[in-house]
Scaffold this active site. Structure first.
Site, PDB file in Angstrom:
ATOM      1  N   SER A  85     105.008 -28.619  78.585  1.00 14.03           N
ATOM      2  CA  SER A  85     104.258 -28.255  79.818  1.00 14.03           C
ATOM      3  C   SER A  85     104.384 -27.902  80.489  1.00 14.03           C
ATOM      4  CB  SER A  85     104.085 -30.228  79.742  1.00 14.03           C
ATOM      5  OG  SER A  85     103.210 -31.423  78.820  1.00 14.03           O
ATOM      6  N   GLU A 121     111.720 -27.409  72.671  1.00 13.20           N
ATOM      7  CA  GLU A 121     111.164 -27.769  72.974  1.00 13.20           C
ATOM      8  C   GLU A 121     110.586 -29.166  72.045  1.00 13.20           C
ATOM      9  OE1 GLU A 121     107.372 -24.654  73.153  1.00 13.20           O
ATOM     10  OE2 GLU A 121     107.753 -24.990  70.771  1.00 13.20           O
ATOM     11  N   HIS A 169     108.042 -24.484  64.767  1.00 18.38           N
ATOM     12  CA  HIS A 169     107.200 -25.239  65.359  1.00 18.38           C
ATOM     13  C   HIS A 169     106.622 -26.698  65.554  1.00 18.38           C
ATOM     14  CE1 HIS A 169     104.583 -26.175  68.899  1.00 18.38           C
ATOM     15  NE2 HIS A 169     105.190 -25.258  70.040  1.00 18.38           N
ATOM     16  N   LYS A 173      98.610 -20.921  70.182  1.00 22.09           N
ATOM     17  CA  LYS A 173      98.549 -21.615  69.523  1.00 22.09           C
ATOM     18  C   LYS A 173      96.457 -21.711  68.770  1.00 22.09           C
ATOM     19  CE  LYS A 173     101.472 -25.220  71.433  1.00 22.09           C
ATOM     20  NZ  LYS A 173     101.679 -26.703  71.847  1.00 22.09           N
ATOM     21  N   GLY A 185     102.519 -30.391  75.130  1.00 22.43           N
ATOM     22  CA  GLY A 185     100.748 -30.770  75.328  1.00 22.43           C
ATOM     23  C   GLY A 185     100.618 -32.166  76.311  1.00 22.43           C
ATOM     24  N   GLU A 236     104.515 -28.482  65.585  1.00 18.69           N
ATOM     25  CA  GLU A 236     103.454 -28.864  65.286  1.00 18.69           C
ATOM     26  C   GLU A 236     103.998 -28.256  63.583  1.00 18.69           C
ATOM     27  OE1 GLU A 236     101.597 -28.142  69.582  1.00 18.69           O
ATOM     28  OE2 GLU A 236     101.088 -26.532  67.812  1.00 18.69           O
ATOM     29  N   ASN A 282     102.477 -19.263  73.368  1.00 18.16           N
ATOM     30  CA  ASN A 282     101.632 -19.378  72.349  1.00 18.16           C
ATOM     31  C   ASN A 282     100.130 -19.903  72.312  1.00 18.16           C
ATOM     32  OD1 ASN A 282     101.338 -20.478  70.092  1.00 18.16           O
ATOM     33  ND2 ASN A 282     102.893 -22.269  70.063  1.00 18.16           N
TER      34      ASN A 282
END
Length: 302
Positions: free
Chosen positions: A258, A212, A142, A60, A218, A144, A58
């Site tokens: 990560s 996730e 996701h 992003k 991140g 985010e 991904n």
């Protein structure tokens, strides 16, 4: 759906210990197995799911024409294990460029799609447009988009249903916030998110679930192999009890948060970790190739 608690040990913030509740309905989130005792489904690779190891990258909101040209060149020259499905997900504006220049060995995914056909929806991208430029997959749910953009379970479910009905594969993301893990709600959150997909998807044939934990995305923090395995096996049990044993067996559950070239090998050894959804490390061609090739750790584990 009412959530029913049951007696269970305290596993890394997954669910707090609590008294048993008798006569729980069969569709409840109760009595989940926290470790796997299954024998591998395949004699070579120790994977709980029956499909190939799956690794997605991904990208992003990262990259320029120059950097992505370099990344694609690195991926095109990389030596990748043959028994892995590999997908990359560039930003929308580079999808066509990547799709037309990337080796056929790697498929292309979008990072989002609209809930229906295109039209007067400023800023959105339709499934039909994605298919037109060669996309095979889309990432939906996701964290985010859940926690920054504000998409809820039902909206994400509608996107997934439409994408699948139109022939795109879906990488369905789930995962808990740090405060939810610390409150012992990891299972409840993940099951609620999976249920939102389960309520509407027409079939699980082209769905990959990506667990996730939000606190690991991140941040440089990564769930231990044992923490990830505990959630993966619990999600697989939910699928078995609420959908079918066949769906539980064939659906790949991959880990994200990560993941990098240093930790992927130990994570890959876990039976219920069927691959990875990779963020920052997927922007580095050689490191992403290392993660793809971590399937060899599964072969050793077998």
């Amino acid at each position: 759906m009412e959530m029913v608690a049951t007696s269970c040990p305290h596993f890394s913030g997954l669910r707090r210990s609590c008294p048993a509740v008798h006569n729980a309905p069969s569709h409840s989130f109760a009595q989940l197995r926290l470790s796997s005792s299954r024998k591998p489904c395949r004699p070579v690779v120790a994977m709980a799911a029956s499909g190939k190891f799956f690794v997605g990258g991904n990208w992003k909101c990262n990259g320029t024409k120059d950097s992505i040209t370099k990344l694609v060149a690195d991926l095109n020259s990389a030596k990748l294990e043959s028994d892995v499905d590999v997908v990359v997900s560039p930003p929308f504006v580079y999808l066509d460029m990547v799709s037309s220049s990337l080796t056929d060995r790697i498929e292309v995914s979008a990072q989002n799609s609209w809930i229906g056909k295109g039209g007067a929806f400023t800023g959105e991208i339709s499934v039909e447009q994605l298919k037109d430029i060669g996309c095979k997959w889309v990432i939906l749910g996701h964290s985010e988009r859940r926690h920054i953009i504000g998409e809820d379970d039902q909206f994400i479910g509608k996107k997934a249903a439409y994408a699948l009905n139109e022939g795109l594969g879906v990488i369905a993301c789930i995962g808990e916030l740090l405060e939810e893990r610390e409150a012992g709600k990891t299972f409840d959150v993940c099951f609620q998110q999976v249920k939102a997909f389960a309520d509407v998807v027409p079939s699980w044939d082209n769905v990959v679930i990506a667990y996730e934990p939000v606190w690991a995305i991140g941040t440089g923090k990564v769930a231990t192999p044992q923490q990830a395995q505990e959630v993966h096996v619990a999600v697989r049990d939910w699928l078995k009890k609420n959908i079918s044993e066949e769906v539980a067996s064939k659906t790949r559950i991959i880990y994200g948060g990560s993941v990098n070239g240093s930790n992927c090998g130990e994570l890959a050894k876990q039976e219920d970790i069927d691959g990875f959804l990779v963020g920052g490390a997927s922007l580095k061609g050689p490191e992403f190739a290392t993660i793809v090739n971590s399937v060899t750790a599964k072969k050793v584990a077998a």
